[in-house]
Design an enzyme around this catalytic site. Structure first.
Site, PDB file in Angstrom:
ATOM      1  N   HIS A 228       0.845  -1.199   0.000  1.00  0.00           N
ATOM      2  CA  HIS A 228       0.000   0.000   0.000  1.00  0.00           C
ATOM      3  C   HIS A 228       0.877   1.245   0.000  1.00  0.00           C
ATOM      4  O   HIS A 228       2.065   1.188   0.316  1.00  0.00           O
ATOM      5  CB  HIS A 228      -0.900   0.029   1.254  1.00  0.00           C
ATOM      6  CG  HIS A 228      -0.136   0.214   2.519  1.00  0.00           C
ATOM      7  ND1 HIS A 228       0.648  -0.782   3.075  1.00  0.00           N
ATOM      8  CD2 HIS A 228       0.022   1.288   3.338  1.00  0.00           C
ATOM      9  CE1 HIS A 228       1.237  -0.344   4.174  1.00  0.00           C
ATOM     10  NE2 HIS A 228       0.887   0.926   4.353  1.00  0.00           N
TER      11      HIS A 228
ATOM     12  N   ASP B 155       0.463   5.150   1.915  1.00  0.00           N
ATOM     13  CA  ASP B 155      -0.272   5.575   3.105  1.00  0.00           C
ATOM     14  C   ASP B 155      -1.464   6.475   2.752  1.00  0.00           C
ATOM     15  O   ASP B 155      -1.313   7.480   2.040  1.00  0.00           O
ATOM     16  CB  ASP B 155       0.652   6.345   4.059  1.00  0.00           C
ATOM     17  CG  ASP B 155       1.710   5.426   4.670  1.00  0.00           C
ATOM     18  OD1 ASP B 155       1.424   4.234   4.852  1.00  0.00           O
ATOM     19  OD2 ASP B 155       2.820   5.925   4.958  1.00  0.00           O
TER      20      ASP B 155
ATOM     21  N   HIS C 185       4.692   0.240   0.201  1.00  0.00           N
ATOM     22  CA  HIS C 185       5.443  -0.527   1.186  1.00  0.00           C
ATOM     23  C   HIS C 185       4.562  -1.589   1.820  1.00  0.00           C
ATOM     24  O   HIS C 185       3.325  -1.546   1.705  1.00  0.00           O
ATOM     25  CB  HIS C 185       6.054   0.387   2.245  1.00  0.00           C
ATOM     26  CG  HIS C 185       5.073   1.242   2.981  1.00  0.00           C
ATOM     27  ND1 HIS C 185       4.525   2.378   2.439  1.00  0.00           N
ATOM     28  CD2 HIS C 185       4.542   1.135   4.225  1.00  0.00           C
ATOM     29  CE1 HIS C 185       3.703   2.937   3.307  1.00  0.00           C
ATOM     30  NE2 HIS C 185       3.677   2.186   4.403  1.00  0.00           N
TER      31      HIS C 185
ATOM     32  N   ARG D 294       5.114   6.850  13.836  1.00  0.00           N
ATOM     33  CA  ARG D 294       5.174   7.413  12.481  1.00  0.00           C
ATOM     34  C   ARG D 294       4.643   8.835  12.464  1.00  0.00           C
ATOM     35  O   ARG D 294       3.615   9.122  13.100  1.00  0.00           O
ATOM     36  CB  ARG D 294       4.354   6.539  11.534  1.00  0.00           C
ATOM     37  CG  ARG D 294       4.601   6.821  10.069  1.00  0.00           C
ATOM     38  CD  ARG D 294       3.757   5.932   9.185  1.00  0.00           C
ATOM     39  NE  ARG D 294       2.476   6.541   8.908  1.00  0.00           N
ATOM     40  CZ  ARG D 294       1.441   5.921   8.331  1.00  0.00           C
ATOM     41  NH1 ARG D 294       1.536   4.647   8.000  1.00  0.00           N
ATOM     42  NH2 ARG D 294       0.314   6.549   8.109  1.00  0.00           N
TER      43      ARG D 294
HETATM   44  C1  SIN Z   1       3.140   1.433   7.740  1.00  0.00           C
HETATM   45  O1  SIN Z   1       2.416   0.975   6.870  1.00  0.00           O
HETATM   46  O2  SIN Z   1       3.368   2.633   7.830  1.00  0.00           O
HETATM   47  C2  SIN Z   1       3.834   0.497   8.705  1.00  0.00           C
HETATM   48  C3  SIN Z   1       5.080  -0.011   8.112  1.00  0.00           C
HETATM   49  C4  SIN Z   1       5.841  -0.859   9.077  1.00  0.00           C
HETATM   50  O3  SIN Z   1       5.428  -1.021  10.232  1.00  0.00           O
HETATM   51  O4  SIN Z   1       6.876  -1.374   8.704  1.00  0.00           O
END
Ligand code: SIN
Length: 294
Positions: A119, A121, A268, A283
């Site tokens: 995905h 974000d 990612h 984050r």
């Molecule tokens: C996310 O999708 O921001 C999480 C990525 C992660 O935890 O590695």
């Protein structure tokens, strides 16, 4: 910069830059991702250092800063160099938490790990985040818990000219209910989660390069096609990421690593291979300046 053809539809920039005035980077893979040591993000970042970070981010899309010691204010201050900080659409479920910090925590009791599927974000927003900075402070004792990233410029360049031409005219719906209700079983806010339409192929506002901009986390369907046509097109696009490891780099976290990705040209996926161990991070995301456009 020379351009070589790795295979029929994959023109790739050769010899990406690794030397900047303020630091050197170590590539993680030839086409995406670079690691930086010796930069302290807890200190004021400006001038040439900030200019170099911006340039390296444009060159590599995913920057991995090792050995950081950041409190929340320092993490947010670094994010604000790039724009306004984003508040996640699921924030109403965690009213006691800092709205500009998204906790990414997985333990043996977790029902899911965030982002366990390809995905970008929050593409359900009208103006999705331009970038995200994940600061991992606790890694699983057993190892693992890596994050995979994919170069969506290159995914676009792998399409045949005929398929790219067809997709250039299409728009797709990105629906927050897909992950936040469908996967995470959260209660939507009043009025529901965001749902917006974006072009299937966008143009990155800084580099001018085209990006394949559909993702399996949020994209529900392509407008103007029969449902079965839309499904087939999206499965083809999503399948490209599953099938082509040359699009990827893999970030192996160490405690106190901050990874800053460009959410406009990458996707990612978090790997949950460490049950019953734990992983913890926070984050910060930065709101984009403009809605994704052709
Ligand atoms: C996310 O999708 O921001 C999480 C990525 C992660 O935890 O590695």
């Amino acid at each position: 910069m020379a351009v070589v053809a790795l295979s029929k539809h994959v023109p790739v920039q050769e010899a990406r830059r690794t030397e900047y005035s303020s630091f050197s980077v170590t590539p993680i893979s030839p086409h995406i991702g670079a690691e930086i040591r010796g930069v302290d993000l807890s200190q004021p970042v400006g001038g040439q250092l900030l200019a170099d970070i911006r340039q390296a981010w444009a060159d590599w899309m995913v920057l991995v800063f090792r050995d950081q010691r950041l409190d929340r204010e320092a993490h947010k201050a670094f994010g604000r160099h790039f724009g306004r900080l984003h508040v996640h659409p699921m924030h109403h479920n965690r009213p006691d938490q800092d709205p500009e910090i998204l906790v990414v925590k997985t333990t043996a009791k977790s029902a899911y790990t965030a982002g366990e599927g390809w995905h970008a974000d929050v593409t359900c927003d009208a103006v999705p985040p331009m970038g995200s900075m994940l600061y991992i402070t606790e890694t699983p004792e057993c190892g693992g818990g890596d994050t995979l990233f994919a170069n969506m410029y290159m995914a676009c360049e792998m399409l045949s000219p005929a398929m790219r031409g067809f997709m250039e005219g299409l728009d797709a719906v990105h629906d927050g209910a897909l992950p936040y209700v469908g996967n995470y079983k959260s209660v939507p806010p009043e009025g529901g989660y965001p749902r917006h339409v974006h072009p299937v192929i966008t143009r990155h506002p800084d580099t001018g390069r085209q990006v394949l901009y559909v993702n399996s986390g949020f994209t529900s369907h392509v407008e103007g096609l029969q449902r079965w046509e839309s499904r087939a097109l999206l499965d083809m696009a999503f399948g490209l990421l599953q099938r082509e490891p040359k699009l990827h780099c893999r970030v192996r976290w160490e405690p106190n690593t901050l990874t800053f990705w460009d959410n406009r040209c990458t996707q990612h996926q978090a790997v949950w291979d460490y049950y019953p161990y734990s992983r913890y991070g926070e984050r910060v995301s930065i709101v984009g300046e403009d809605a994704p456009a052709r």
